[in-house]
Write a protein that holds these residues in place. Sequence first.
Motif, short mmCIF file in Angstrom:
data_model
loop_
_atom_site.label_atom_id
_atom_site.label_comp_id
_atom_site.label_asym_id
_atom_site.label_seq_id
_atom_site.Cartn_x
_atom_site.Cartn_y
_atom_site.Cartn_z
N HIS A 75 -10.76 -19.87 -3.83
CA HIS A 75 -9.66 -18.92 -3.63
C HIS A 75 -10.10 -17.51 -4.04
O HIS A 75 -9.83 -16.53 -3.36
N HIS A 76 -10.82 -17.43 -5.16
CA HIS A 76 -11.29 -16.13 -5.65
C HIS A 76 -12.39 -15.56 -4.74
O HIS A 76 -12.45 -14.35 -4.52
N ARG A 77 -13.24 -16.43 -4.21
CA ARG A 77 -14.28 -15.96 -3.29
C ARG A 77 -13.68 -15.41 -2.01
O ARG A 77 -14.18 -14.43 -1.46
N VAL A 78 -12.62 -16.04 -1.52
CA VAL A 78 -11.94 -15.51 -0.34
C VAL A 78 -11.40 -14.12 -0.64
O VAL A 78 -11.53 -13.20 0.17
N ALA A 79 -10.78 -13.95 -1.80
CA ALA A 79 -10.26 -12.63 -2.18
C ALA A 79 -11.38 -11.60 -2.21
O ALA A 79 -11.22 -10.48 -1.72
N LEU A 80 -12.53 -11.97 -2.76
CA LEU A 80 -13.67 -11.05 -2.81
C LEU A 80 -14.17 -10.72 -1.41
O LEU A 80 -14.45 -9.56 -1.09
N LEU A 81 -14.25 -11.72 -0.56
CA LEU A 81 -14.69 -11.51 0.82
C LEU A 81 -13.71 -10.61 1.57
O LEU A 81 -14.12 -9.70 2.29
N VAL A 82 -12.41 -10.85 1.38
CA VAL A 82 -11.40 -10.01 2.02
C VAL A 82 -11.53 -8.57 1.54
O VAL A 82 -11.45 -7.63 2.32
N TRP A 83 -11.76 -8.39 0.23
CA TRP A 83 -11.95 -7.02 -0.26
C TRP A 83 -13.20 -6.40 0.37
O TRP A 83 -13.19 -5.22 0.74
N LEU A 105 -4.98 -3.31 -4.10
CA LEU A 105 -4.24 -3.92 -3.00
C LEU A 105 -4.63 -5.39 -2.74
O LEU A 105 -3.76 -6.24 -2.63
N VAL A 106 -5.91 -5.66 -2.66
CA VAL A 106 -6.34 -7.01 -2.28
C VAL A 106 -5.90 -8.06 -3.30
O VAL A 106 -5.29 -9.06 -2.91
N ILE A 113 0.83 -1.21 0.00
CA ILE A 113 0.00 0.00 0.00
C ILE A 113 0.86 1.26 0.00
O ILE A 113 0.50 2.27 -0.61
N THR A 114 2.02 1.20 0.65
CA THR A 114 2.92 2.35 0.63
C THR A 114 3.39 2.62 -0.80
O THR A 114 3.37 3.76 -1.26
N THR A 115 3.76 1.57 -1.50
CA THR A 115 4.20 1.73 -2.90
C THR A 115 3.06 2.26 -3.77
O THR A 115 3.28 3.18 -4.58
N LEU A 116 1.87 1.68 -3.60
CA LEU A 116 0.72 2.18 -4.39
C LEU A 116 0.46 3.65 -4.12
O LEU A 116 0.21 4.42 -5.06
#
Length: 152
Positions: free
Chosen positions: A82-90, A52-53, A24-27
Amino acid sequence: MTRPPASTPWRLAVARWLGIYPTITTLLLILGPSLLGHYPTPLIALLLTALLVPLTHYVVFPLIERLSGGWVRFPSLHGAAHHRVALLVWAVTYPLITAVLLLVLPILAGRVPIPVLTLVVTLIAVPIQSLLILPRLMPRAMPWILAQRRPA
């Protein structure tokens, strides 16, 4: 060969922070001058968390896991799960980061360099997400995460 179980919540929180803080610092160092002060905080948070996510979930965390030599193991899911976890984390990250930014930006924006700002934000948000929200949400979301598509 079976994979060892995921690490403790504390190890996962440390590993997540080690991945999220520099990312996030780089972004923000790259995009911040174009965003900060030009757009509302919720829109900035939306854009940053949308970058980021996936970056951390698919690239940075697997790298940290490999570099840690087994010290940390992220939960392992594949395919749609795996993709659903990424969506949930976002879905957790976006409102959490928005809230933290709304609290922190009026105090720190323009007064401290971006790495200090992201340090403060991540030291607040990552433990809340990793130790409080996700451990309570993930068990409830597992039926959806693991759901298989039914044939048409």
